[in-house]
Design an enzyme around this catalytic site. Structure first.
Site, PDB file in Angstrom:
ATOM      1  N   PHE A  84       0.830  -1.199   0.000  1.00  0.00           N
ATOM      2  CA  PHE A  84       0.000   0.000   0.000  1.00  0.00           C
ATOM      3  C   PHE A  84       0.867   1.254   0.000  1.00  0.00           C
ATOM      4  CE2 PHE A  84      -1.946   3.551   2.191  1.00  0.00           C
ATOM      5  CZ  PHE A  84      -3.040   3.777   1.365  1.00  0.00           C
ATOM      6  N   CYS A  85       1.866   1.305   0.887  1.00  0.00           N
ATOM      7  CA  CYS A  85       2.718   2.497   0.961  1.00  0.00           C
ATOM      8  C   CYS A  85       3.498   2.702  -0.331  1.00  0.00           C
ATOM      9  CB  CYS A  85       3.673   2.389   2.145  1.00  0.00           C
ATOM     10  SG  CYS A  85       2.862   2.424   3.761  1.00  0.00           S
ATOM     11  N   THR A  86       3.956   1.601  -0.941  1.00  0.00           N
ATOM     12  CA  THR A  86       4.661   1.719  -2.218  1.00  0.00           C
ATOM     13  C   THR A  86       3.781   2.412  -3.251  1.00  0.00           C
ATOM     14  OG1 THR A  86       5.913  -0.309  -1.780  1.00  0.00           O
ATOM     15  CG2 THR A  86       5.784   0.428  -4.073  1.00  0.00           C
TER      16      THR A  86
END
Length: 345
Positions: A84-86
């Site tokens: 998700f953060c990527t």
């Protein structure tokens, strides 16, 4: 109604008061909506406030190009296996206009621009102690606080988000499959990605602001990033009081020998490191160590085992316990990268 949040119940924006409300207000003004992944930290207001302060001061404010800092955050997230953060940081790179850079960083490939390629390689190397890239950071000393601060807060947030959210539920499959969908979605975050953020305001939400005389790390320089980092260290490390001294030592001793690699997928990634602990000490140590080394391996059973030996434990305690483990890993990473960074003070 399905929710991406797991193990805890976050404070919703309409119900927020005090420091949580202050953080949400800044998040909405300076970043994106308050109702997002960082909301998972809201059961522990001190952790939320300090995390936001460091993210704001290092990643959003300052002189370094926002596109480059979001790319660093995306590359660190990829190294940490936080999908998700990527994708979220790559989307912000798209939103700031760096379309080719965004596609390269999410794919783990080198962009055409040599300077950006070096920056992404350095970000990925922050999990690799002794990597020669860490001794030659590809940014000027004046910008070191922003890039190092961005990398470190990303390492922390990656672990907390992975532990506390169902990332697959947050990621539309179309976003991961289609470049055209990502370009279109970037239009919704473009304004936020290009927003000018004035340094310093993040410190105003801190519930326990460091003394002006408190020594900050050399890499942090003289601005607002150093105090924000100290605040996060204090807030997260305080979760160590939820472990016995023996359990704290087991976590720290294991991390002292950690080489940045991900544990093998087979078997128990942390159990052997905790075998010498008394049985009641193991659940807390297990959660902290999993958060540090493999937060994607935390299960509902792990959380239930901890709650069983700590009757009455609330969501704030769980968030603080996980924060202790996440920041213990951050301190290890800081030690690997800080030596190569020169900052004019």
């Amino acid at each position: 109604m399905p929710t991406p949040y797991r193990h805890t119940t976050p404070v919703r924006p309409k119900a927020a008061t005090g420091p949580v409300a202050a953080v949400y207000a800044q998040m909405e003004a300076d970043f994106l909506l308050a109702d997002g992944p960082l909301m998972s930290l809201s059961p522990a207001p001190t952790v939320l406030a300090a995390t936001w302060a460091l993210l704001r001061e290092a990643e959003l404010a300052g002189a370094a190009p926002r596109t480059d800092k979001e790319a660093v955050a995306s590359a660190v997230s990829l190294a940490n296996r936080c999908p998700f953060c990527t994708e979220a940081h790559a989307l912000l790179v798209h939103g700031a206009g760096g379309h080719e850079l965004a596609e390269a960083v999410r794919a783990g490939t080198a962009p055409a621009d040599p300077g950006q390629a070096a920056l992404l390689a350095w970000a990925a190397a922050t999990r690799s102690p002794g990597d020669p890239l860490l001794a030659r950071p590809p940014f000027p000393a004046a910008l070191a606080p922003e890039f190092v601060g961005t990398a470190l807060v990303t390492h922390f947030v990656n672990r907390m988000v992975t532990a506390l959210l169902d990332e697959e539920a947050l990621l539309p499959s179309s976003l991961r499959r289609s470049r055209y969908v990502r370009r279109a979605a970037a239009l919704t975050v473009g304004k936020a990605a290009r927003r000018t953020v004035t340094p310093g305001a993040g410190l105003t939400v801190l519930t326990d602001r460091p003394s002006p005389d408190a020594p900050v790390p050399d890499w942090a320089g003289r601005g607002s990033i150093g105090p924000a980092f100290l605040a996060l260290r204090t807030a997260a490390s305080g979760g160590g009081e939820l472990l016995t001294p023996a359990a704290r030592s087991a976590v720290r001793d294991t991390l002292a020998a950690w080489d940045g690699t991900h544990p093998p997928l087979g078997g128990d990634p942390v159990g052997p490191h905790l075998a010498a602990l008394a049985e009641p000490d193991r659940p807390a140590a297990r959660l902290a160590l999993l958060t540090a080394l493999a937060p994607y391996r935390i299960t509902a059973a792990d959380v239930a085992a901890w709650r069983a030996v700590r009757p009455g434990a609330d969501d704030e305690e769980l968030t603080r316990l996980l924060a202790f483990g996440a920041f213990a890993a951050v301190e290890r990473v800081e030690g690997w990268i800080a030596g190569g960074v020169a900052v004019g003070r």
